[in-house]
Structure formats: structure tokens, C-alpha cells
Design a protein around this motif. Structure first.
Motif, short mmCIF file in Angstrom:
data_model
loop_
_atom_site.label_atom_id
_atom_site.label_comp_id
_atom_site.label_asym_id
_atom_site.label_seq_id
_atom_site.Cartn_x
_atom_site.Cartn_y
_atom_site.Cartn_z
N ARG A 219 -3.53 6.27 -3.96
CA ARG A 219 -4.63 5.50 -4.54
C ARG A 219 -5.47 6.43 -5.42
O ARG A 219 -5.40 7.65 -5.31
CB ARG A 219 -5.51 4.91 -3.44
N THR A 220 -6.26 5.84 -6.27
CA THR A 220 -7.14 6.64 -7.14
C THR A 220 -8.06 7.52 -6.32
O THR A 220 -8.29 8.70 -6.65
CB THR A 220 -7.99 5.71 -8.03
N TYR A 223 -6.47 10.84 -5.26
CA TYR A 223 -6.44 11.86 -6.32
C TYR A 223 -7.83 12.47 -6.50
O TYR A 223 -7.97 13.68 -6.75
CB TYR A 223 -5.95 11.25 -7.63
#
Length: 416
Positions: A219-220, A223
Motif C-alpha cells: 500500500r502507499t 512505502y
């Protein structure tokens, strides 16, 4: 008589670690019990006399050092636990590794990665990430054992030439014994010793490893948290050098940012995967082992047992005594050992101080309990015990000796 009793307790604790498999008693239990027992004996002996205040002050100083390390470990381990559970370690491996690689090449890759990463990060974080990479390969235990031994030696070697890489290096630098330029000269001998150990450990290794290309979906927020982790490492180094901010404080700040980001950026925290639960994934037996060991070291420092080691310098020339100190640092915490040497203000040349810097930084690799990297590796690799690590002691001693000799040769040549 009291000092002999307390030294005997410390030796008994070491024996408990060595014979952990035979006794079937976790090393964290024995070291914690004997560490606390030693301090209780000190308080009983003081018995409200004039020495009570001194004992109490020493214990408080010892607990402060321990809590600083504990909190740092909690933050670093929580970061790695999160990234490992989310598949970031596996994805990183897929990104930097070919689909298929020979075991020998993989061994050298691991050596270089651990060495370079520990130059940028602290030893504990470098060990956690390097061991996580090794474990993600799913190798047989006998091969994993070789990789783990190499990681410990490479991590301890990587930070020895930078004041941000090892506490003892920083201590010697702050006393004006060496310059930053002179410390950087340790880089080549340290790397040469790591590559030599990799050559010896690669003997008999055959076959190839297929790197699984099953990329984990990220998922964003995952990161972003990986970025926070890297930023925390960089800002820890900058903050410590520029402003003297303790690494523990920087990492706790980074961990708190991770918690906030995961809460506000991620999906609404489900009951199945709350961000705070990742603290529970860290190895608390490792933290208890650290606690017991550091209590024992603090006790030895209080009774000035470590200072007695300075007599080695009356028996041997500085080059020989420094070599011995490196070996002893695999059994005794190198920080108080280095502090005792600096307080004694031993008269040594610049090449000899450089050799001592290498010795106390790398010598702890000779035994698995001799460095934070070794203790962390022992907690992460199931089955890695004192005895199994000890089977590689001769190879480690040879690599350490070659590195030490190269430091003497190079430093002497450049200083002249």
C-alpha cells in the motif's frame, strides 16, 4: 573476597550462555537472574554505609545506559517487524537480486551489503535488516548459519571507520587520539578482512538459489513508512553529529511518526492489524538478555574489574596488548573497556590507536555474545547458539587477525 564472588557470578553467567543447550535454560533467564543478584549483593554489602550512595549512583548510571539501548532497540525492531510483515524485505530482495544466483556469489553479496549498510546505519539496524534478508531466502539451517556469522562480522567491521558507525570509534575520536581522515584508512583493512572471511565460509558451498519473484502487494502507506525508516536513519546520524541528539531519541521520534502516519494514511485500523501491535512482534527475550548482560558489565565496572585488564599493557607492547583487548571485547562490553583504556591515558602512537579502534570494534565478533550484532542475530536465527557460532571462531579469529595486521601496516605506512 566480595570482588572475587562478583567476578565468579559474571563467569557463571557466561557459562550459562555457553551451555544453554545442555542446561535447557534460556540465556535471558540466567543472565537476568545473576545480573540482578550481583547488584543486590553490592547493596547488602554497603549496608547503609558510606558506600551505599556510590553503589546506588552506579546502578542508576547503569540503568540509564541500559534503558537508552532498550528504547532504541524497541524502536528499530518495531520498524523492521512492520516492514518484514508487509513484505518490504522480500520486495527489496526481488529488486536488487537476480532471479537465480550461486550460493557463493550470494555470500559475497551479503558481506558487501551488510558492510556497506552498517556504514550508513547503526549496527543493530544493519543486523536486523541483513538477517531479515538472509531469512527471507529460506536456506537450510547449516547455510543460514554461515550467512549469519558473516553478517555479524561484516556489520561490526562496516562501522569501525566512521564516528557514527561505532560508539568506541566515536569515543577514541573525541579524545583526540585519531582524526576522521585516519579513521577512514580503516575502511580497506576492514573490508579485506570481511572478504577473506567470505572466501573461507564459501568453501564447500555449492548450488544456486532461486529468488522468489512473488511480489507482495504494498500500500502507499507502506512505502511511506519505509521512507520514514530510511529518513530516521539519516536524521539520526545527522542529529547525533551536528547536535548531539541521542540515537534513541531520534528513533523513538521516527517510530511515533510511523504510528501517526499508519493511523491517518492507512485504511482505518482494523482489529486484526493495529499498528501498535507490531511492538509485540519484537523479541523481548533479546531485550532481557541485553538487560542481564549489561547489569553484569555495569557491576564489573563498579568494582573496577575492567580496569585490572590494563595490566596487559605492562606485559605486552601496545600492538600486542591492543590485539588482546580486541579478543577480550568478545567477552566484555567494548564500551566500558574502551573507556577504561582512555581514562588510563596509555601512551600510544597514532597507528597504535588506530589498531585499538579496529580491535575493540571488530573483536566482539569472535563470540556471538561479544557484540550487539551477535546478540540480535542470535535472537532472530532460531538455532543459532553460543556453541554453534563458536564452531566458526577460528575462522573469525583469522579474519580479525589479518584485518588487525593490515591496519598496522597501512596506518604505519601512511603516518610515516
Amino acid at each position: 573476597m566480595l570482588d572475587l564472588l562478583l567476578i565468579g557470578i559474571a563467569i557463571l553467567a557466561l557459562a550459562g550462555v555457553i551451555f544453554e543447550e545442555a542446561l535447557h535454560v534460556n540465556k535471558a533467564k540466567t543472565t537476568l537472574f545473576l545480573g540482578t543478584l550481583a547488584w543486590i549483593i553490592l547493596f547488602i554489602n554497603a549496608d547503609k554505609g558510606p558506600g551505599l550512595v556510590e553503589v546506588n549512583d552506579s546502578l542508576l548510571h547503569n540503568i540509564t545506559e541500559i534503558s537508552t539501548l532498550w528504547l532504541f532497540l524497541v524502536a528499530a525492531m518495531t520498524f523492521v517487524a512492520y516492514l518484514n510483515r508487509k513484505g518490504m524485505i522480500e520486495n527489496l530482495l526481488n529488486l536488487i537480486m537476480p532471479a537465480q544466483i550461486s550460493l557463493k556469489k550470494l555470500l559475497f553479496f551479503t558481506a558487501l551489503f551488510s558492510f556497506c549498510f552498517s556504514s550508513l546505519a547503526d549496527n543493530i539496524t544493519a543486523t536486523l535488516v541483513s538477517i531479515a534478508l538472509v531469512l527471507s531466502l529460506g536456506l537450510p539451517f547449516n547455510q543460514t548459519l554461515r550467512f549469519a556469522v558473516l553478517v555479524v562480522f561484516a556489520v561490526n567491521s562496516g562501522g569501525v571507520s566512521l564516528i557514527t558507525g561505532d560508539v568506541t570509534t566515536l569515543m577514541i575520536f573525541m579524545q583526540g587520539k585519531v582524526t576522521i581522515t585516519q579513521l577512514l584508512m580503516l575502511l580497506l583493512p576492514a573490508l579485506a578482512a570481511v572478504l577473506l572471511l567470505a572466501c573461507m565460509l564459501s568453501y564447500g558451498l555449492k548450488g544456486t538459489v532461486k529468488i522468489k519473484r512473488t511480489k507482495r502487494k504494498m500500500r502507499t502507506v507502506d512505502y511511506v513508512i519505509a521512507g520514514i525508516f530510511l529518513s530516521t536513519i539519516v536524521l539520526t546520524l545527522v542529529g547525533n553529529v551536528q547536535y548531539g541528539i541521542p540515537p534513541m531519541l531520534s528513533f523513538l521520534t521516527g517510530m511515533s511518526v510511523m504510528f501517526l502516519v499508519a493511523t491517518f494514511m492507512g485504511d482505518k485500523e482494523s482489529d486484526n492489524d493495529p499498528i501498535l501491535d507490531y511492538i509485540r512482534l519484537i523479541e523481548f527475550d533479546t531485550l532481557l538478555f541485553f538487560l542481564g548482560v549489561l547489569l553484569l558489565v555495569g557491576m564489573l565496572e563498579h568494582i573496577h574489574a575492567l580496569g585490572a585488564l590494563l595490566h596487559v599493557y605492562t606485559l605486552l607492547p601496545p600492538t600486542g596488548a591492543n590485539y588482546v583487548m580486541g579478543v577480550l571485547s568478545s567477552m566484555i562490553d567494548n564500551v566500558p573497556l574502551t573507556a577504561a583504556l582512555l581514562k588510563a591515558n596509555i601512551d600510544m602512537s597514532t597507528p597504535e590507536w588506530m589498531a585499538l579502534t579496529y580491535a575493540v570494534g571488530v573483536g566482539g565478533s569472535l563470540l556471538v555474545i561479544g557484540s550487539a550484532a551477535g546478540i540480535v542475530a542470535m535472537s532472530k536465527v532460531k538455532g543459532l547458539t553460543f556453541a554453534r557460532y563458536g564452531k566458526f571462531s577460528l575462522l573469525l579469529l583469522l579474519a580479525y587477525s589479518v584485518g588487525y595486521g593490515l591496519v598496522l601496516l597501512l596506518s604505519q605506512a601512511l603516518v610515516e
